[in-house]
Scaffold this motif. Sequence first.
Motif, short mmCIF file in Angstrom:
data_model
loop_
_atom_site.label_atom_id
_atom_site.label_comp_id
_atom_site.label_asym_id
_atom_site.label_seq_id
_atom_site.Cartn_x
_atom_site.Cartn_y
_atom_site.Cartn_z
N ALA A 135 -24.58 -24.71 28.51
CA ALA A 135 -23.99 -26.02 28.24
C ALA A 135 -24.12 -26.39 26.76
O ALA A 135 -23.16 -26.89 26.15
CB ALA A 135 -24.64 -27.08 29.12
N CYS A 138 -21.63 -24.29 24.63
CA CYS A 138 -20.26 -24.80 24.75
C CYS A 138 -20.09 -26.09 23.96
O CYS A 138 -19.09 -26.27 23.25
CB CYS A 138 -19.91 -25.04 26.22
SG CYS A 138 -19.71 -23.53 27.19
N ARG A 154 -16.21 -22.06 28.44
CA ARG A 154 -16.51 -22.53 29.81
C ARG A 154 -15.76 -21.72 30.85
O ARG A 154 -16.33 -21.32 31.87
CB ARG A 154 -16.16 -24.01 29.94
CG ARG A 154 -17.16 -24.93 29.32
CD ARG A 154 -16.84 -26.40 29.63
NE ARG A 154 -17.64 -27.26 28.81
CZ ARG A 154 -17.20 -27.91 27.73
NH1 ARG A 154 -15.94 -27.83 27.37
NH2 ARG A 154 -18.02 -28.66 27.02
#
Length: 163
Positions: A135, A138, A154
């Motif tokens: 996460a 990204c 993603r």
Amino acid sequence: MTRDAQRAKVYAAEGFVRTMFDRAAERGDPVADFFGTHLTLPPEARFASAESVQTYVDDVLAHPAVRERWPAAGAVRVRARRGASAAHYESAGGEATIAVPHGRDTWALRELVVLHELAHHLCPSDPPHGPEFVAAHCELAGAVMGPEVAHVLRVVYAKEGVR
């Protein structure tokens, strides 16, 4: 430390994304067919030395979106390493370091790889390539390179089974 079960999947996904960027650069056309959708990829920085990576890392850490999201992030030192095959992140004795290959013609002296290593600094998670890291990577890529890159990461992570 927890077993880094996603490491191979993360590397496979990122290899796919790097190939997308390489092919776009070879064609001289930033538009990529991404699972049936035309997507314009931003240019990707390439580096010639540890010094140029250091300048880039300093600029990224000073970026307003990065400072807002990770206000406690400290400095990172960039150093050259002997091997020409990969970059890596290390944190020891309170000093964070990204080691990059010494030499001009290596796949690791590129923006996507440097952002991966910098994401380790911003998100020191256990396991190192777990969901928190993914996460953060990204989000960092989106803030620095643009939302298209975050989207591509993603989607490709999901395609590879990365959580």
